[in-house]
Design an enzyme around this catalytic site. Structure first.
Site, PDB file in Angstrom:
ATOM      1  N   GLU A   1       0.684  -1.171  -0.221  1.00 16.13           N
ATOM      2  CA  GLU A   1       0.050  -0.077  -0.003  1.00 16.13           C
ATOM      3  C   GLU A   1       0.837   1.055  -0.185  1.00 16.13           C
ATOM      4  O   GLU A   1       2.010   1.271   0.689  1.00 16.13           O
ATOM      5  CB  GLU A   1      -0.955   0.074   1.275  1.00 16.13           C
ATOM      6  CG  GLU A   1      -2.069  -1.027   1.076  1.00 16.13           C
ATOM      7  CD  GLU A   1      -2.931  -1.213   2.031  1.00 16.13           C
ATOM      8  OE1 GLU A   1      -3.776  -2.214   2.041  1.00 16.13           O
ATOM      9  OE2 GLU A   1      -3.339  -0.074   2.840  1.00 16.13           O
TER      10      GLU A   1
ATOM     11  N   CYS B   1       3.922   8.428   0.654  1.00 15.71           N
ATOM     12  CA  CYS B   1       4.270   7.418   1.567  1.00 15.71           C
ATOM     13  C   CYS B   1       4.287   6.160   1.105  1.00 15.71           C
ATOM     14  O   CYS B   1       3.443   5.421   0.637  1.00 15.71           O
ATOM     15  CB  CYS B   1       3.274   7.480   2.893  1.00 15.71           C
ATOM     16  SG  CYS B   1       3.460   6.248   4.213  1.00 15.71           S
TER      17      CYS B   1
ATOM     18  N   CYS C   1       5.764  -5.354  15.657  1.00 12.22           N
ATOM     19  CA  CYS C   1       5.351  -4.481  16.843  1.00 12.22           C
ATOM     20  C   CYS C   1       3.661  -4.476  16.815  1.00 12.22           C
ATOM     21  O   CYS C   1       3.070  -4.780  16.054  1.00 12.22           O
ATOM     22  CB  CYS C   1       5.601  -3.118  16.050  1.00 12.22           C
ATOM     23  SG  CYS C   1       7.363  -2.651  15.763  1.00 12.22           S
TER      24      CYS C   1
ATOM     25  N   CYS D   1       0.812  -2.341  15.539  1.00 15.28           N
ATOM     26  CA  CYS D   1       0.748  -2.028  14.005  1.00 15.28           C
ATOM     27  C   CYS D   1       0.329  -3.109  13.130  1.00 15.28           C
ATOM     28  O   CYS D   1       0.351  -4.220  13.326  1.00 15.28           O
ATOM     29  CB  CYS D   1       2.146  -1.822  13.667  1.00 15.28           C
ATOM     30  SG  CYS D   1       2.360  -1.483  11.950  1.00 15.28           S
TER      31      CYS D   1
ATOM     32  N   GLU E   1       9.848  -2.395   7.303  1.00 14.45           N
ATOM     33  CA  GLU E   1      10.826  -1.710   8.041  1.00 14.45           C
ATOM     34  C   GLU E   1      11.890  -1.383   6.711  1.00 14.45           C
ATOM     35  O   GLU E   1      12.758  -2.542   6.378  1.00 14.45           O
ATOM     36  CB  GLU E   1      11.543  -2.635   9.017  1.00 14.45           C
ATOM     37  CG  GLU E   1      12.839  -2.198   9.650  1.00 14.45           C
ATOM     38  CD  GLU E   1      12.848  -0.636  10.121  1.00 14.45           C
ATOM     39  OE1 GLU E   1      11.831  -0.299  10.858  1.00 14.45           O
ATOM     40  OE2 GLU E   1      13.840  -0.119   9.856  1.00 14.45           O
TER      41      GLU E   1
ATOM     42  N   SER F   1      10.955   5.589  15.388  1.00 11.65           N
ATOM     43  CA  SER F   1       9.685   5.299  16.046  1.00 11.65           C
ATOM     44  C   SER F   1       9.940   4.880  17.462  1.00 11.65           C
ATOM     45  O   SER F   1      10.205   3.584  17.732  1.00 11.65           O
ATOM     46  CB  SER F   1       8.910   4.137  15.146  1.00 11.65           C
ATOM     47  OG  SER F   1       8.795   4.586  13.919  1.00 11.65           O
ATOM     48  N   LEU F   2       9.730   5.750  18.343  1.00 10.42           N
ATOM     49  CA  LEU F   2      10.145   5.584  19.789  1.00 10.42           C
ATOM     50  C   LEU F   2       8.948   4.844  20.508  1.00 10.42           C
ATOM     51  O   LEU F   2       9.247   3.854  21.044  1.00 10.42           O
ATOM     52  CB  LEU F   2      10.666   6.951  20.380  1.00 10.42           C
ATOM     53  CG  LEU F   2      11.538   6.618  21.447  1.00 10.42           C
ATOM     54  CD1 LEU F   2      12.959   5.732  21.359  1.00 10.42           C
ATOM     55  CD2 LEU F   2      11.927   8.225  22.038  1.00 10.42           C
TER      56      LEU F   2
ATOM     57  N   CYS G   1      -0.928   5.897   9.667  1.00  7.83           N
ATOM     58  CA  CYS G   1      -0.142   5.235  10.294  1.00  7.83           C
ATOM     59  C   CYS G   1      -0.491   3.888  10.782  1.00  7.83           C
ATOM     60  O   CYS G   1      -1.389   3.856  11.656  1.00  7.83           O
ATOM     61  CB  CYS G   1       0.608   5.883  11.237  1.00  7.83           C
ATOM     62  SG  CYS G   1       1.388   7.253  10.733  1.00  7.83           S
TER      63      CYS G   1
HETATM   64  N1  SAH Z   1       8.801   0.368   9.929  1.00  7.09           N
HETATM   65  C1  SAH Z   1       8.988   1.625  10.161  1.00  7.09           C
HETATM   66  C2  SAH Z   1       8.588   2.512   8.938  1.00  7.09           C
HETATM   67  C3  SAH Z   1       6.816   2.085   8.638  1.00  7.09           C
HETATM   68  S1  SAH Z   1       5.737   2.269  10.167  1.00  7.09           S
HETATM   69  C4  SAH Z   1       8.787   2.366  11.619  1.00  7.09           C
HETATM   70  O1  SAH Z   1       8.259   1.463  12.230  1.00  7.09           O
HETATM   71  O2  SAH Z   1       9.167   3.440  11.773  1.00  7.09           O
HETATM   72  C5  SAH Z   1       5.440   4.126   9.898  1.00  7.09           C
HETATM   73  C6  SAH Z   1       5.229   4.867  11.146  1.00  7.09           C
HETATM   74  O3  SAH Z   1       3.806   4.340  11.770  1.00  7.09           O
HETATM   75  C7  SAH Z   1       6.019   4.473  12.558  1.00  7.09           C
HETATM   76  O4  SAH Z   1       6.370   5.531  13.293  1.00  7.09           O
HETATM   77  C8  SAH Z   1       5.122   3.411  13.310  1.00  7.09           C
HETATM   78  O5  SAH Z   1       5.386   3.274  14.460  1.00  7.09           O
HETATM   79  C9  SAH Z   1       3.910   4.134  13.043  1.00  7.09           C
HETATM   80  N2  SAH Z   1       2.579   3.225  13.607  1.00  7.09           N
HETATM   81  C10 SAH Z   1       2.499   2.092  13.551  1.00  7.09           C
HETATM   82  N3  SAH Z   1       1.357   1.591  13.846  1.00  7.09           N
HETATM   83  C11 SAH Z   1       0.661   2.680  14.305  1.00  7.09           C
HETATM   84  C12 SAH Z   1      -0.549   2.957  14.821  1.00  7.09           C
HETATM   85  N4  SAH Z   1      -1.415   1.847  14.957  1.00  7.09           N
HETATM   86  N5  SAH Z   1      -0.930   4.185  15.121  1.00  7.09           N
HETATM   87  C13 SAH Z   1      -0.197   5.170  15.059  1.00  7.09           C
HETATM   88  N6  SAH Z   1       1.108   4.952  14.496  1.00  7.09           N
HETATM   89  C14 SAH Z   1       1.481   3.660  14.102  1.00  7.09           C
HETATM   90 FE1  SF4 Z   2       6.516  -2.275  13.488  1.00  3.29          FE
HETATM   91 FE2  SF4 Z   2       6.981  -0.337  11.587  1.00  3.29          FE
HETATM   92 FE3  SF4 Z   2       7.060  -2.951  10.985  1.00  3.29          FE
HETATM   93 FE4  SF4 Z   2       5.026  -1.525  11.724  1.00  3.29          FE
HETATM   94  S1  SF4 Z   2       6.118  -1.257   9.890  1.00  3.29           S
HETATM   95  S2  SF4 Z   2       5.623  -3.888  12.599  1.00  3.29           S
HETATM   96  S3  SF4 Z   2       5.796  -0.232  13.230  1.00  3.29           S
HETATM   97  S4  SF4 Z   2       8.562  -1.831  12.162  1.00  3.29           S
END
Ligand code: SAH
Ligand code: SF4
Length: 361
Positions: A89, A102, A113, A116, A157, A209-210, A331
Site C-alpha cells: 500500500e 508514503c 510491533c 501496528c 521496515e 519510531s520510539l 499510520c
Molecule cells: N517500520 C518503520 C516505518 C513504517 S511504520 C517504522 O516503524 O518506523 C510508520 C510509522 O507508523 C511508524 O512511526 C510506526 O511506529 C507508526 N505506527 C505503526 N502503527 C501505528 C498505529 N497503530 N498508530 C499510530 N502510528 C503507528
Molecule cells: Fe513495526 Fe514499522 Fe514494521 Fe509496523 S511497519 S511492525 S511499526 S517496524
C-alpha cells in the site's frame, strides 16, 4: 527482470539502440517517465509502436488493484499488486505547497510491533528499488503538481531492506530531483542500519519510531527493542544527528494510560536530553486503532498537555494531525489483504490488471 521504473537510463538507451531507434528517443522516454511524470500510454510524442515496444520490454512491476480517496480528496490510498501477487500500500497526501508519497519498503513486515496493523499481518517479501520508485511515480500520476516529499512510512521496515531502500533513495534524489531533507526514512530502531545511514552520501531526514522511553515498556510493544535497547538506539540516533548536523524526529504514538502520563514525559525528556533541543524533535501521533491491539488514543486535550509538558522540559514537540483515518491509510492501518475487515469495510477490488477502482468519499 527489468521493469519500467526499475530500468536505468542506460538500459533504455541500449534497448532503443539495438532496436534501431534514434539516440534522442532515450531522452524523450526518460523525460516522459521522470520529468513529465505521466503514464507511458499518454506520451503521444513517442510513436505508438515504440510505446508498445516499451510496454512489452519494460512492463510495470505493479498493478493498481484499488484506489481510495479520503480527507476530501487530499489523501489517496493505493493498493498495488506485485507480479508475484504480493500486495503493498502507498499513500499520497496533497496540501497547498507539497505532495507527499508514503511508500512501502517491504510487503508486510517481520518486526511484529504489537500496535501496528502491518506487523500484525506478518512478512511477505522484500521490495526492490524499482517497486519502491514505481509507487511514487504511479501515485504521482494522480496529481498535476510534482511530488515534493517521500516518506518511508508505509508497510515494512526500510532498514531491514537496506540495499533496496538506499538504491531507491539515490534514485529519488537524482532521477526525481527531490532534496535530501524531503526524503524521510523511518525506522523502528535497526541500529546498524542507522549507523550505516549516517555515513551515506545523501543526508536524508531520519525518523525513529520510539513510542516508549523505557526498555520495559518498549519491549512489550516492539520486539526489536530486546536486540537494540534504548541506550544503543539513542546513541545511534545521536551519531546520525551529529554526522548530519540535523535533528532526528522521534515518532511517539500516544496510547491512553500506557505511555501518556507525566512520568512518561519526564523519562522521554531525560532520554533525549543528550541530543539537545536542536538534535531531537518529538512528533506525537494519536494511536490509530488496529484489529489486534486493544490500546486507544488518549483524548486530544491529553496529547496536547503531554506535548506542553515535553516543551516545558526543554524538548521540541509537536502533535501530528492524523490524515487518512477515514480510508484506513493512517499510520499503522495499512493492511495487505483485500477483505481484511476494517471499520469501513473492505477495499473494493478493481475489475482486472492495470485497472483501478476509484472511491471518492
Ligand atoms: N517500520 C518503520 C516505518 C513504517 S511504520 C517504522 O516503524 O518506523 C510508520 C510509522 O507508523 C511508524 O512511526 C510506526 O511506529 C507508526 N505506527 C505503526 N502503527 C501505528 C498505529 N497503530 N498508530 C499510530 N502510528 C503507528
Ligand atoms: Fe513495526 Fe514499522 Fe514494521 Fe509496523 S511497519 S511492525 S511499526 S517496524
Amino acid at each position: 527482470m527489468r521493469t519500467r521504473y526499475g530500468a536505468s537510463k542506460a538500459e533504455y538507451e541500449a534497448w532503443l539502440q539495438s532496436n534501431g531507434h534514434p539516440r534522442y528517443r532515450a531522452e524523450q522516454v526518460w523525460d516522459a517517465l521522470y520529468h513529465q511524470r505521466r503514464p507511458l500510454e499518454t506520451a503521444t510524442n513517442l510513436p505508438a509502436a515504440l510505446r508498445d515496444g516499451i510496454s512489452r520490454e519494460f512492463p510495470l512491476a505493479l498493478t493498481t488493484i484499488a484506489e481510495r480517496h479520503g480527507d476530501r480528496g487530499t489523501t489517496r490510498k493505493f493498493l498495488f499488486g506485485t507480479r508475484d501477487s504480493a500486495q503493498v500500500e502507498t499513500v499520497l497526501m496533497v496540501s497547498p505547497n507539497r505532495a507527499t508519497v508514503c511508500v512501502s519498503s517491504q510487503a508486510g513486515c517481520a518486526m511484529g510491533c504489537t500496535f501496528c496493523a502491518t506487523g500484525q499481518a506478518g512478512f511477505e517479501r522484500q521490495l526492490d528499488a524499482g517497486e519502491i520508485i514505481e509507487q511514487i511515480l504511479v501515485a504521482g500520476h494522480d496529481v498535476d503538481e510534482p511530488i515534493t516529499n517521500v516518506v518511508f512510512m508505509g508497510m515494512g521496515e526500510p532498514l531491514a531492506n537496506y540495499d533496496a531502500t538506499w538504491a531507491a533513495v539515490e534514485r529519488i534524489h537524482t532521477d526525481l530531483g527531490i532534496s535530501a531533507r524531503r526524503i524521510t526514512v523511518s525506522t523502528v530502531g535497526v541500529v546498524p542500519g542507522i549507523r550505516r545511514l549516517a555515513r551515506e552520501s545523501i543526508p536524508v531526514t531520519l525518523a525513529v519510531s520510539l513510542h516508549a522511553a523505557d526498555d520495559r515498556l518498549r519491549n512489550t510493544m516492539i520486539p526489536l527493542n530486546r536486540r537494540y535497547p534504548l541506550t544503543e538506539l539513542i546513541d545511534a540516533a545521536h551519531e546520525y544527528a551529529r554526522a548530519r548536523g540535523r535533528r532526528v524526529t522521534f515518532e511517539y504514538a500516544c496510547i491512553d494510560g500506557v505511555n501518556d502520563q507525566p512520568e512518561h514525559a519526564e523519562r522521554l525528556a531525560e532520554l533525549l536530553r543528550p541530543l539537545g533541543p536542536l538534535g531531537a524533535h518529538v512528533n506525537l501521533i494519536p494511536l490509530n486503532q488496529t484489529h489486534d491491539f486493544s490500546g486507544r488514543a488518549p483524548a486530544m486535550v491529553r496529547i496536547r498537555d503531554f506535548a506542553e509538558q515535553l516543551t516545558d522540559l526543554g524538548l521540541n514537540a509537536t502533535v501530528r494531525r492524523n490524515r487518512g483515518t477515514d480510508i484506513d491509510a493512517a499510520c499503522g492501518q495499512l493492511r495487505e489483504r483485500i477483505g481484511t475487515p476494517t471499520p469501513l469495510g473492505p477495499l473494493r477490488a478493481g475489475p482486472g490488471p492495470e485497472s483501478s477502482t476509484r472511491m471518492s468519499e
